[in-house]
Design an enzyme around this catalytic site. Sequence first.
Site, PDB file in Angstrom:
ATOM      1  N   THR B 143       0.817  -1.215   0.000  1.00  0.00           N
ATOM      2  CA  THR B 143       0.000   0.000   0.000  1.00  0.00           C
ATOM      3  C   THR B 143       0.856   1.272   0.000  1.00  0.00           C
ATOM      4  OG1 THR B 143      -1.588  -1.237   1.304  1.00  0.00           O
ATOM      5  CG2 THR B 143      -1.866   1.149   1.228  1.00  0.00           C
ATOM      6  N   GLU B 144       0.607   2.147  -0.980  1.00  0.00           N
ATOM      7  CA  GLU B 144       1.279   3.451  -1.078  1.00  0.00           C
ATOM      8  C   GLU B 144       2.808   3.312  -1.084  1.00  0.00           C
ATOM      9  OE1 GLU B 144      -0.498   5.954  -1.699  1.00  0.00           O
ATOM     10  OE2 GLU B 144      -2.511   5.513  -0.927  1.00  0.00           O
ATOM     11  N   LEU B 145       3.293   2.171  -1.574  1.00  0.00           N
ATOM     12  CA  LEU B 145       4.730   1.866  -1.592  1.00  0.00           C
ATOM     13  C   LEU B 145       5.358   1.998  -0.205  1.00  0.00           C
ATOM     14  CD1 LEU B 145       6.213   3.071  -4.992  1.00  0.00           C
ATOM     15  CD2 LEU B 145       4.756   1.122  -4.458  1.00  0.00           C
TER      16      LEU B 145
END
Lengths: 432, 409
Positions: B143-145
Amino acid sequence: MKILMLGWEFPPFISGGLGTACYGLTRAMSQCGTEITFVLPKPVSSEYTSHVKLASLKPGQAGIDYYKLAGFENVTFRTIASGISPYQRPGEYEEMLRRIREQTQAISTLPAMESIGMGQGGDHYGSNLFDEVQRYARLAALVAQQEEFDIVHAHDWMTYPAGITVSALTGKPLVIHVHSTEFDRSGEHVNQRVYDIERQGIHAATQVIAVSYLTRQIIINRYGAPPEKVSVVYNAIDRNGKALDPARAAIQKDEKIVLFLGRITMQKGPEYFLAAAKKVLEVMDNVKFVMAGSGDMIRRTIELAAEMGIGHKVLFTGFLRGGDVDKIFRMADLFVMPSVSEPFGLVPLEALRNDVPVIISKQSGVAEILTHALKVDFWDVSEMANKIIAVLRHPPLQATLREHGNFEVRKLSWSDSAQQCLDIYNSLLAPV
Amino acid sequence: MASVCFYFQVHQPYRLGRYSVFDSHRNYFDEYKNAQICRKVANKCYLPANRLILKLIERFKGKFKVSYSVTGVLLDQLEAYAPEVLSTFHALAQTGCVEFLSETYYHSLSFLYSRGEFTEQVQMHQRRIEELFGQKPKVFRNTELIYSNDVSYAVKEMGFEGTICEGADHLLGYRSPNYVYRPPGVDGIKLLLKNYRLSDDIAFRFSNRDWAEWPLTAPKFAQWVSDVNGNGYTVNLFMDYETLGEHQWEDTGIFNFLEHLPEEVLRHPDNDFKTPSEVIDSYEAVGEMDVPHMISWADTERDLSAWLGNAMQSNALYELYRLEQQVKSTGDSQIISDWRKLQTSDHFYYMCTKWFADGDVHKYFNPYDSPYDSYINFMNVLDNLRLRCKAANKTVSPRMDKVSYSNHP
């Protein structure tokens, strides 16, 4: 540049935001080096005269005095004995006049009273508020003739006739500063004569200053002012220099406190506060609602609380000043301003400065500049209750609001507002 | 060799409806709004972009390749509200030129709070992708890097061969994101780093008229890609899929740009397009990339502060994951699903106060008037969910009141 300022009461006798705003703005202008002659009405009432720290400079003529005040190096104060006071309604004026006459009957023979025009029990006062406003205008014109100035700046409707008169006599530009309008004070039941005076002032003015875009819109829509003539200068608050209060954490109490602080009048929406309180109490028990202030709706509000069956949870403190205000802020977990119509609203700034999170009505000017505040429509009492409960229940919410809110009010300062006023003056004086 | 590696993030959360403390119904999510947004984005972005990419793949006969990470919560919404998008994704999967990555089904921050929940969600997502598109994801994207070494260690255990990560300056130092790296101390898993300069040229700056390089044309961008030759293997262009048509509107010329990009890139004989798996298979790791602390691709800080920057956010997350045992012991699929939809990172992003006052990109994506409103709403919903758990657990087992939180950090 010299300004003739037609203003209002000074601390510590503040009955509301108008006085606070005049004080903050004038002091900041003085610090900017602007010379000001500050004219204010001084009702002859013992409550007022005993605390004023004004130093008499030289004896004035009938009812007009000169003063200087510490911290206001560039300001000369001139008081005019007059019965007008902020937030007065026409009926209230007559009531006050009757009281003054009773009080002064006994001492009317004293020579000191003769000199300020109070010899015959206030006979010099106008018999109603509108006459008195006109009388004030005549006296202000008298003052103006003795003064040198470039601009007249009048605050709220009771000084507009004075402003118009002075401007007409001297040809100096008139700035009208609108802290509230008749629509804010009376809803749709406006007093036609008050409205007419406001309209006259707004149209006679060279420039109008509104305390918010909300108010600017009313001035344009309901008074027919040309939009380019109306500027917005927000009110501000000065830092009190206090750090986060360690005493706050130390206060041990079993109950949460939700605070209402302001005049208890139609404009301030006290009944919405009670309706929300009732809803909160359906869900939580350990909470008290404190209503600090006085006003023409106080009786009705006390009765209403009792009728709603929450009388034991709502406390009325009456009008608070100085230290008592600080004390109540220290005790409060949350401040709520459910105003029906609030041109600006200084109290939320005061609350935030005292580390109290705030819920404000969307129908307020201060909502335009505060982002770290919870906002509700004044009529949406369910949502108001929802938010009150959330703040009381969730300490992280309270902490975040407090932290960011306190930081946000630090960015506001009266000197910015003063500078904006000075810019407006300069634009009026600039050769076309 | 310069391989262009496109990865598009495709995600929409289940947005919550207004939920007051006085509400007690169970319809937490605003179905009307979610459907409306889903259809709007489908028409502006997903459908035209999928069709264009399909056309390009056919035109270049397998030389143009892209990859996607589509969250489970979006797949569910597409199925319900815009099934035609799923069929275009399916058509893309059939070409053999499109790779699907894996992530947490609910686009959650579970890696930070519950490894058990994290593993379950990744496996759920893998299964769903395999079902829909017939391929088992081999590359993982959190998630979201959000990334640290631990992410690589954890997903390697689950059989992944690569992880996607932000090419943050403070970690790379003098090194280039255009190479393949490996996490310290392990073999068998590689790192692909986002080239944030070139990615953001498309994602954020494409329509910015104040930008010195505006207007960005396909030949110009292809030239920047070609410049990498001799100083890197791969140009990793990672961005939200909604860049195409939604963040950058169609009239900015974004679709036109994409349409001409493959031919301009392929004009240079050393350039090609690769999917993340192909990059991993083609290139050796040139060195170790040590990421001891959590990073992400968000904002300039590249840290977790967009989701965990204030007391409300950490409180909401803590309270949410604290419920895990209670939720799971109910065995109630509706309760579990509601709890998981609440984990979607967007809910916490809405509570961010970082630039709230300045009104910037955060505001654009925020359905609430203020971060405070979003926190209050979320906590009211969570409160109701907690009551449901209590009620359900009472009937299941009277001893469930005592819950152990021991496996929460």
